[in-house]
Design a protein around this motif. Structure first.
Motif, PDB file in Angstrom:
ATOM      1  N   THR A   8       0.594  -1.309   0.020  1.00  0.00           N
ATOM      2  CA  THR A   8       0.134  -0.007  -0.077  1.00  0.00           C
ATOM      3  C   THR A   8       0.841   1.131  -0.141  1.00  0.00           C
ATOM      4  OG1 THR A   8      -1.729  -1.214   1.193  1.00  0.00           O
ATOM      5  CG2 THR A   8      -1.826   1.313   1.219  1.00  0.00           C
ATOM      6  N   ILE A  45      -2.495  -1.248  -3.808  1.00  0.00           N
ATOM      7  CA  ILE A  45      -3.321  -0.271  -3.051  1.00  0.00           C
ATOM      8  C   ILE A  45      -2.888   1.077  -2.873  1.00  0.00           C
ATOM      9  CG2 ILE A  45      -4.836   0.100  -1.105  1.00  0.00           C
ATOM     10  CD1 ILE A  45      -4.520  -2.927  -0.364  1.00  0.00           C
ATOM     11  N   HIS A  47      -3.419   4.563  -0.703  1.00  0.00           N
ATOM     12  CA  HIS A  47      -4.339   5.154   0.507  1.00  0.00           C
ATOM     13  C   HIS A  47      -4.277   6.628   0.040  1.00  0.00           C
ATOM     14  CE1 HIS A  47      -5.877   6.088   4.164  1.00  0.00           C
ATOM     15  NE2 HIS A  47      -4.740   6.941   4.446  1.00  0.00           N
ATOM     16  N   ASN A  82      -8.101   3.056  -1.691  1.00  0.00           N
ATOM     17  CA  ASN A  82      -8.498   3.026  -0.107  1.00  0.00           C
ATOM     18  C   ASN A  82      -8.341   4.534   0.260  1.00  0.00           C
ATOM     19  OD1 ASN A  82      -7.509   3.474   2.510  1.00  0.00           O
ATOM     20  ND2 ASN A  82      -6.439   1.320   2.501  1.00  0.00           N
ATOM     21  N   ASN A 189      -4.959  -2.527   9.814  1.00  0.00           N
ATOM     22  CA  ASN A 189      -3.742  -1.617   9.837  1.00  0.00           C
ATOM     23  C   ASN A 189      -3.069  -1.445  11.190  1.00  0.00           C
ATOM     24  OD1 ASN A 189      -1.690  -0.555   7.974  1.00  0.00           O
ATOM     25  ND2 ASN A 189      -2.808   1.275   7.835  1.00  0.00           N
ATOM     26  N   THR A 219      -1.881  -5.314   7.721  1.00  0.00           N
ATOM     27  CA  THR A 219      -0.689  -4.568   7.313  1.00  0.00           C
ATOM     28  C   THR A 219      -0.190  -3.787   8.312  1.00  0.00           C
ATOM     29  OG1 THR A 219      -1.412  -4.344   5.001  1.00  0.00           O
ATOM     30  CG2 THR A 219       0.270  -2.791   5.706  1.00  0.00           C
ATOM     31  N   ARG A 242       3.066  -1.264   4.166  1.00  0.00           N
ATOM     32  CA  ARG A 242       2.733   0.023   3.405  1.00  0.00           C
ATOM     33  C   ARG A 242       4.030   1.184   3.719  1.00  0.00           C
ATOM     34  NH1 ARG A 242      -1.989   4.292   6.100  1.00  0.00           N
ATOM     35  NH2 ARG A 242      -0.496   5.918   6.689  1.00  0.00           N
TER      36      ARG A 242
END
Length: 292
Positions: A8, A45, A47, A82, A189, A219, A242
């Motif tokens: 991410t 992904i 964010h 996201n 997360n 994550t 991430r």
């Protein structure tokens, strides 16, 4: 350890400024381009927070979210989006009367915090479970308000990503699962390195991971200089990864990253050297139970 690791990229966030990184994306076009750059580097992904393009301050304006998402989708229909619901929970007690909100307060009704989710229906929407000291203020996410937001996120067809900053937040998620407010399998997360929350250490991330439901996907990440060490630690503990300018501006001490793509490149290189494969958006969708 995960066979296929989801990366991410958190491209801009709420708190990072152009003093931290002169290339921080702030306009809808810059934010969308940063997400696409991260995708090209291997992120499955993106964010997304948005900013006022004139002032670079955090915003919750639907038109900015729409502009970002439409620009991404015009060029990439695979990347998983996201979208944050975090802004709107900060309370600053005024000096004269702590029962009266000070000028840095952003508190708003939970329905307002997810308006853009209902309108735009991203695949994932973050759901903060933290009530805690955050900087010089406090962040307030009461169980009742979290339930309202969770119900509306599910109504939009989005999957909540549960943001946990301490052990009590994980317990709240367990209680919400038992009550049926959250639906298994859940997505978490683990946030480390935020002062007064989880410290960015091996022991703490391992503890947090052990407290999560067995069937969840998670994550883990660290802020600041612990971004890459915690990315590797998350992978070694069975989680996903991430990175991004929301969390860290540097490749190494004193060396600014060129942008989000370079941060993803570094994370990818680290986990691939440890034997992982990077999940494509299609693989990530299957792992997360998202629609193709």
């Amino acid at each position: 350890m995960q066979q296929n690791v989801i990366i991410t990229c958190a491209v801009t966030g709420n708190l990072t400024t152009r003093e931290n990184h002169p290339g921080l994306p702030v306009t809808p076009e810059e934010i969308a381009d940063a997400c696409l750059e991260a995708a090209d580097a291997g992120a499955a992904i993106a964010h997304i927070h948005v900013r006022d393009p004139e002032t670079a301050t955090p915003s919750m304006e639907l038109k900015y979210y729409r502009a970002v998402m439409e620009r991404i989708r015009a060029r990439n229909d695979a990347l998983i989006l996201n979208v944050t619901t975090g802004p709107g929970g900060r309370y600053h007690p005024s000096d004269e009367n702590p029962a009266v909100a000070g000028p840095r307060t952003t508190l708003m009704r939970p329905e307002k915090r997810v308006e853009h989710i209902l309108a735009l229906k991203p695949e994932i929407a973050t759901l903060d479970l933290n009530t805690m000291t955050f900087g010089n203020e406090v962040v307030i996410n009461t169980p009742a308000n979290v339930k309202v937001m969770a119900d509306l996120i599910y109504e939009a067809g989005s999957k909540p990503e549960l943001e946990v900053f301490d052990t009590g937040h994980i317990q709240l998620a367990h209680d919400m699962l038992k009550a049926g407010t959250l639906k298994a399998p859940t997505l978490y997360n683990i946030v480390t390195g935020v002062k007064y929350g989880f410290p960015a250490t091996t022991e703490v991330m391992a503890l947090a991971a052990r407290l999560l439901p067995r069937d969840c996907v998670w994550t883990g990440f660290g802020v600041g200089r612990m971004s890459f060490p915690m990315a590797v630690q998350s992978y070694l503990l069975g989680g996903h990864v991430r990175v991004g300018l929301e969390d860290n501006s540097y490749l190494s001490k004193g060396v600014l990253a060129k942008g989000n793509g370079e941060l993803v490149d570094r994370a990818r290189d680290l986990v691939e050297k440890l034997g992982a494969r990077i999940a494509s958006p299609a693989q990530a969708r299957e792992m997360l139970g998202l629609a193709a």
